[in-house]
Design an enzyme around this catalytic site. Structure first.
Site, PDB file in Angstrom:
ATOM      1  N   ARG A 222      -7.221  51.521  14.616  1.00 13.86           N
ATOM      2  CA  ARG A 222      -6.641  51.298  13.287  1.00 13.86           C
ATOM      3  C   ARG A 222      -5.118  51.253  13.366  1.00 13.86           C
ATOM      4  NH1 ARG A 222      -8.266  51.663   7.549  1.00 13.86           N
ATOM      5  NH2 ARG A 222     -10.424  51.756   8.241  1.00 13.86           N
TER       6      ARG A 222
ATOM      7  N   GLU B 261      -5.951  57.200   1.039  1.00 16.72           N
ATOM      8  CA  GLU B 261      -5.016  57.156   2.165  1.00 16.72           C
ATOM      9  C   GLU B 261      -3.746  56.343   1.933  1.00 16.72           C
ATOM     10  OE1 GLU B 261      -7.710  57.291   6.116  1.00 16.72           O
ATOM     11  OE2 GLU B 261      -8.395  55.894   4.572  1.00 16.72           O
TER      12      GLU B 261
END
Length: 758
Positions: free
Chosen positions: A311, A713
């Protein structure tokens, strides 16, 4: 309509009165035992002798368990089967559990564990990035590279080239409620666990493996956590397994709670990174080629490091089109605690890398970094592709950033900051605007699914169970509003019960910002099914088609027939209409090949931007955040109050990571910042005096739950603006580029300012 209303968190009154029940508040049976691990005091070595006789003889001790005593699998890992519950002959980090004590109280278990006599033949630990590179200590055998375009020719034609590196520290989760679990043995060898976890299904599976029983023999329940932030996605496995094993061996309930110091020493942190970069731009300042080397210190086991590192690579572009790019990720195995999931899951580190590049280019060209950012944004018309081949659709940052800059008077304030710095030698100010484009979905495709169970009772009250877990983020309130909206009810009539693996099976972790997206859609599917049944029943008694039966304001209306929802529920029940339904949702249109680094891993992108203004004292490095302005994209907000709270908290946590929260290991691999006395999370007094947060008025371009967007997030990465603002302040001290590392502690700021001046 309950959607979009700023309703308070469902547990807010209980939070402020102390009535909210956490695992440590659950009354336990009188014969409950308590566990404690005995830990390694060496970062790397071989156990040559272990005398636990004094431990066994200590007051209150009922049993001492080592690896050879375990009834099933000695493994707590998420997938790699490389992380034993108790050390098997070798130790791999300071703080690794070697044995466990089962005693009559928490205090006696800790006291007994301290009496162990363990001899470990120490080996030289691999601690730093340099150590790991020298030893070629890699996961997966070596680095992973994804690339697009032709780097060398593009770099050769670049008008300007910048290169450098930035160190980015890790971060302790510092959830208010520490890791804790309680196991209650049942008949037939079954086990029930009350545990503080973001992933009850993983706990269920790991406990079943440890006890050598089928999954159905283990039930895991989680009502709420006192914070998670990713730290309870996999790190709770050890306690749950230990308690289950203890309960299996003794036949008594077993409970385990880490003290704060043990929690910080044993559990994983955010991955610390070193990012080396080389970037070329044309005369207009547009990026033509970028090379990144991301060095990731993963710790001693894999845990979730591979997807975290992936990621980071996936967010190495952030909001900018990179026509020619090479990203190499070095996943390094070290003798430190196994780094794990943390809010953003690698994305923040990847974003810091490209924001540093933009900042460096702007400094070299003598231009406003915001101009460079805007010049390199993805194109909104005719979407461009990310380095991994996903078209960037629904890209709203050009207009969002302009709206924020204009509304918060960025240009005027930048001039005022320059005027201040020209007039002051010691105290300098800085300002920065940074954007966020964050991909929403699990990169492991099969995790993008959720289930729910909805029960309507004959009095019209509603009970819901779904696979998401509540860790203070307001998920339960949002999902309750989804159900209430579907039935046309006041949300007070909707009750969401503890997440329970026996009610909704095979759940994914509440992570990847997907809690509302996945579970909200699953609940809506179940609600729609029950609504349809009631509508069809009422349609059979009137001349109104099912589609025209309305559920609103606590009533059900079918033409001229009007009744309360409770009356409709009672009638349906009395006519043998099922008022219980399961719902399921799987995210569409996603695919991903991590080997080649290509695919469509994200369903959509969430966006946001923040302006941060700071002040520094160049003689001491002391610094403060003066003002923050945020404009953030949550699509059509399910609950603006909850979303704004997440944005505020996310920014503060992100800024803390990059400014004050410093993890320090010594040369022996001992974590020295293992308590609040030595590890500085932001306090209430560290928040900016001026803190403006607004939601972008828009809706998701893809059909998510009521066209909302994830909010868990993405706001954390708004905190990158604080680091860039500090860099801006340091840059005003001279002409050299600041090369400010993170966390930008007072020591770092002082050293960077001194270097720029000289």
């Amino acid at each position: 309509m309950s959607m979009g209303k700023p309703l308070p968190h469902d547990s807010a009154p209980m939070h402020v009165t102390g009535a909210a029940r956490y695992v440590d508040d659950i009354p336990v049976p009188a014969d409950c035992l308590h566990l404690c691990f005995g830990l390694s005091d060496v970062a790397r070595g071989v156990i040559t002798a272990m005398d636990l006789s004094a431990v066994r003889a200590a007051p209150g001790v009922e049993r001492v368990v080592t690896a050879v005593d375990l009834p099933g699998e000695n493994d707590i890992s998420s997938a790699a089967h490389d992380e034993p519950l108790l050390a098997r002959g070798e130790v791999h980090y300071h703080g690794q559990p070697i044995f466990m004590v089962i005693a009559t109280s928490h205090r006696l278990a800790r006291a007994a564990a301290a009496k162990a006599q363990i001899t470990i033949e120490a080996k030289t630990p691999i601690l730093s990035i340099e150590d790991a590179l020298a030893a070629r200590s890699y996961f997966e055998g070596g680095p992973l590279t994804w690339s697009r375009g032709e780097i060398a020719p593009a770099m050769a034609k670049a008008e300007h080239i910048v290169e450098g590196k930035i160190e980015i520290g890790g971060q302790e989760h510092f959830y208010l409620e520490g890791q804790i679990s309680l196991a209650l043995p049942q008949e037939n060898g079954d086990m029930v666990l009350q545990t503080s976890t973001q992933h009850p299904t993983e706990i269920q599976h790991k406990v079943a493996e440890a006890l050598a029983v089928p999954f159905h023999a283990v039930r895991v329940e989680t009502r709420r956590m006192g914070g998670g932030f990713g730290g309870k996605e996999s790190q709770g496995n050890a306690l749950a397994i230990a308690c289950a094993v203890g309960a299996h061996l003794t036949g008594k309930p077993c409970k385990m709670r880490y003290d704060r110091d043990d929690d910080m020493v044993i559990t994983g942190k955010r991955h610390d990174f070193r990012i080396a970069y080389r970037a070329g731009v044309d005369a207009r300042g547009k990026l033509v080629a970028v090379e990144f080397d991301q060095y990731v210190r993963c710790g001693w086991s894999q845990d979730l490091s591979l997807p975290v590192a992936d990621r980071a690579m996936l967010h190495a572009d952030n909001a900018y089109f990179l026509p020619n790019v090479r990203i190499t990720s070095h996943r390094l195995k070290t003798n430190t605690c196994s780094a794990t999931a943390f809010r953003g899951f690698g994305g923040p580190q990847g974003m810091v890398g490209i924001e540093r590049v933009i900042d460096h280019v702007a400094h070299k060209l003598g231009r406003d970094p915001l101009e460079l950012r805007q010049a390199n944004f993805y194109r909104k018309s005719r979407p461009q592709e990310t380095p991994y081949g996903q078209p960037v659709k629904g890209f709203i940052l050009p207009e969002l950033v302009k709206a924020l800059a204009d509304g918060a008077h960025y240009a005027e304030r930048r001039k005022a900051v320059k005027a201040w710095n020209d007039a002051h030698e010691t105290v300098k100010k800085g300002i920065a605007l940074t954007p966020v484009k964050f991909g929403i979905s699990f990169t492991l495709t099969h995790l993008n699914q959720a289930g729910a169970l909805v029960n309507v009772y004959a009095d019209g009250s509603v009970n819901i169970n779904h696979g998401g877990t509540e860790m203070g983020q307001g998920l339960f309130q949002k999902v309750a509003q989804v159900a209430a909206n579907g039935f046309g009810l006041d949300p007070a009539l909707v009750r969401i019960t503890a997440t329970d693996t026996s009610k909704v099976p095979n759940t994914s972790a509440t992570a990847a910002s997907s809690g509302s997206d996945l579970n909200g859609m699953a609940v809506k599917a179940a609600v729609d099914e029950i609504r349809g049944r009631i509508a069809r029943f009422l349609s059979s008694r009137t001349d109104v088609t099912p589609a025209k039966v309305r559920f609103e304001d606590g009533k059900v209306i079918a033409g001229e027939t009007e009744m309360t929802f409770a009356e409709a529920a009672r009638m349906a029940h009395e006519n043998r209409i099922s008022l219980s339904a399961t719902g399921f949702y799987a995210t569409p249109d996603i695919s991903w090949d991590r080997t080649t680094g290509t695919g469509h891993p994200f369903y959509y992108f969430a966006h946001g931007a923040a302006i941060t203004e700071v002040v520094i004292d160049t003689l001491t490095g002391e610094n403060r955040i003066l003002r923050v302005d945020i404009l953030h994209d949550v699509g059509q907000s399910l609950n603006p109050a909850v979303d704004i709270g997440q944005i505020e908290g996310g920014f503060v946590q992100g800024a803390g990571w990059l400014t004050t929260e410093e993890l320090v290991w010594d040369e022996r691999g001992v974590l020295r910042t293992h308590a609040p006395s030595t590890y500085k999370i932001p306090a209430c007094s560290d928040r900016p005096d001026v803190f403006n947060v607004a939601l972008w008025d828009g809706e998701n371009h893809v059909p998510t739950i009521y066209r909302s967007k994830a909010v868990g997030e993405p706001p954390l990465m708004l905190g990158i603006s604080a680091l860039m603002a500090l860099s801006d302040a340091v840059a005003s001290c001279g002409t050299a580029y600041p090369n400010l590392h993170a966390p930008a502690t007072p020591e770092q700021v002082y050293k960077a300012a001194k270097k720029v001046r000289t």
